[in-house]
Design an enzyme around this catalytic site. Structure first.
Site, mmCIF file in Angstrom:
data_model
loop_
_atom_site.group_PDB
_atom_site.id
_atom_site.type_symbol
_atom_site.label_atom_id
_atom_site.label_comp_id
_atom_site.label_asym_id
_atom_site.label_seq_id
_atom_site.Cartn_x
_atom_site.Cartn_y
_atom_site.Cartn_z
ATOM 1 N N CYS A 16 37.366 29.031 21.480
ATOM 2 C CA CYS A 16 38.469 29.656 21.473
ATOM 3 C C CYS A 16 37.599 30.505 19.864
ATOM 4 O O CYS A 16 38.265 31.366 19.565
ATOM 5 C CB CYS A 16 40.093 29.458 21.175
ATOM 6 S SG CYS A 16 40.749 29.427 21.752
ATOM 7 N N ASP A 50 51.594 35.149 22.634
ATOM 8 C CA ASP A 50 50.753 35.055 23.405
ATOM 9 C C ASP A 50 50.862 35.026 24.451
ATOM 10 O O ASP A 50 49.421 35.385 25.249
ATOM 11 C CB ASP A 50 51.021 33.309 23.626
ATOM 12 C CG ASP A 50 51.711 32.925 21.691
ATOM 13 O OD1 ASP A 50 50.185 32.385 21.551
ATOM 14 O OD2 ASP A 50 52.336 32.380 20.849
ATOM 15 N N ASP A 90 49.742 29.308 26.714
ATOM 16 C CA ASP A 90 50.501 30.187 26.092
ATOM 17 C C ASP A 90 51.768 30.731 27.319
ATOM 18 O O ASP A 90 52.450 31.287 26.852
ATOM 19 C CB ASP A 90 49.285 31.533 26.374
ATOM 20 C CG ASP A 90 48.076 31.963 25.562
ATOM 21 O OD1 ASP A 90 48.154 31.211 24.894
ATOM 22 O OD2 ASP A 90 47.776 32.561 26.171
ATOM 23 N N HIS A 139 38.582 35.001 40.553
ATOM 24 C CA HIS A 139 37.616 35.797 40.823
ATOM 25 C C HIS A 139 36.509 34.887 40.426
ATOM 26 O O HIS A 139 36.271 34.491 39.083
ATOM 27 C CB HIS A 139 37.725 36.878 39.724
ATOM 28 C CG HIS A 139 37.153 38.170 40.293
ATOM 29 N ND1 HIS A 139 36.704 38.516 41.971
ATOM 30 C CD2 HIS A 139 36.206 39.016 40.034
ATOM 31 C CE1 HIS A 139 35.360 39.609 41.283
ATOM 32 N NE2 HIS A 139 35.208 39.144 40.294
#
Length: 354
Positions: A16, A50, A90, A139
């Site tokens: 992060c 979030d 989240d 993806h």
């Protein structure tokens, strides 16, 4: 470690700590169109929350989020576990329960062997199994640096929804995990984190924030957010601004990873910590006696960090005990909520009772 390949050497940053600084993000979102035309959108970008929340016709809330980053550790399976745990967080931070995930994968073809990529995906799937959800698709693209994360869909009832903007004057503040992950990750990249430190970092970053779903059922819990890339001060300030209050944090009550103090004093501070401070300095009051090392810890970018919880002061001890009973042994009361308007005060006095 299961491979000689150092994933962190393939990326300019990790975890992060890769996030854009809060000030930059505010500038990028300043011109975003208002979402007021969509009354079903209960949570959008208005309070830096979030996840997004959409109310379905039957009243159920659908929660949607996405999170991905570059390697914070060298072991590919551990990287996958950490990234997936961080993304699922989240949903929990909104008081929700995850339903399923989609993988987001960027791999530098020709630099990363396929078995390493499979290990990253396997680590992510392992974290999802721990949360009781499948990886239902995803993806992938060819990128210059390795990237992995998830898009996650969850759900909750409207009364269980918890935003970062619900903190009330008189509340107590609880933090569910110790901080210092960014400093540990920087030490790891520089070969200065021992096996004990790595094990502690891994245990923290792969612990699901599933307690958030339980906290969403507590009427005494008013606001929740997870502490990640903007550090404790940055995410605390988001809660203060969204709620229109002032947060007061007792610096010496904040739980730290066991080697964090020593490593920060040895200058394993990340650039993200400095960016975080630059973004929030104008709204944060520090005591003149606060050591610079403590400031660095409070702005340290957390990867898969804990939950910051604002709850009724009279219920705080019971809620803290419940959080600890669910396995968050380093959880602590770290401050209070006061009258004010979007500010954060750090107090160096004796910490609040644990």
């Amino acid at each position: 470690m299961t491979t000689a390949l150092k994933l962190t050497e393939l990326a300019h940053g990790g975890g992060c700590g890769c996030k854009l600084a809060p000030a930059v993000l505010q500038q990028l979102l300043a011109g975003s169109p208002a979402a007021a035309a969509f009354p079903q959108l209960l949570v959008g970008t208005e309070t830096a929350d979030d996840a997004a929340v959409w109310q379905l016709p039957d009243g159920t809330c659908a929660i949607a989020t996405t999170d991905f980053f570059m390697p914070v550790v060298d072991d590919p399976r551990d990287f996958g576990r950490i990234a997936a745990t961080n993304a699922i967080s989240d949903i929990y931070a909104m008081g929700g329960t995850p339903l399923f995930a989609l993988a987001i994968l960027g791999i530098p073809l020709g630099k990363l062997p396929l078995d390493v990529t499979r290990d990253i995906l396997a680590g992510g799937a392992e974290a999802c199994r721990g949360a009781g959800i499948p990886v239902a698709g995803g993806h992938s693209i060819d990128t210059a640096e390795p990237i992995y994360g998830l898009a996650v869909i969850g759900t909750c009832r409207p009364e269980q929804l918890r935003r970062n903007s619900g903190a009330r004057v008189g509340d107590a503040l609880i933090l569910t995990k110790a901080i210092g992950v960014g400093i540990y990750a920087n030490a790891l990249r520089k070969g200065a984190l021992d096996a004990e430190g790595y094990a502690e970092m891994l245990a923290s970053t792969t612990q699901l924030n599933s307690i958030g779903a339980r906290l969403g059922q507590e009427r005494a819990v008013h606001a929740i957010t997870d502490v990640t890339g903007f550090g404790l001060l940055g995410h605390g300030l988001e809660m203060a601004r969204g709620s229109g209050v002032t947060l007061r944090i007792k610096a010496d009550a904040v739980p730290l990873l066991r080697q964090a103090q020593r490593l920060v004093e040895q200058d394993f501070v990340t650039g993200a910590s400095h960016r975080n401070w630059d973004s929030c300095a104008g709204a944060v009051t520090l005591p003149e006696t606060l050591p610079i090392a403590t400031r660095h810890l409070l702005t340290d970018a957390q990867t898969s960090g804990g939950l910051l919880v604002s709850c009724e002061a009279g219920a705080a001890r019971e809620i803290l005990a419940m959080v600890r009973d669910h396995g968050y042994h380093r959880a602590a009361m770290i401050g209070t909520v006061e009258t004010g308007d979007g500010r954060l005060i750090v107090d160096a006095n004796q910490g609040v009772a644990q």
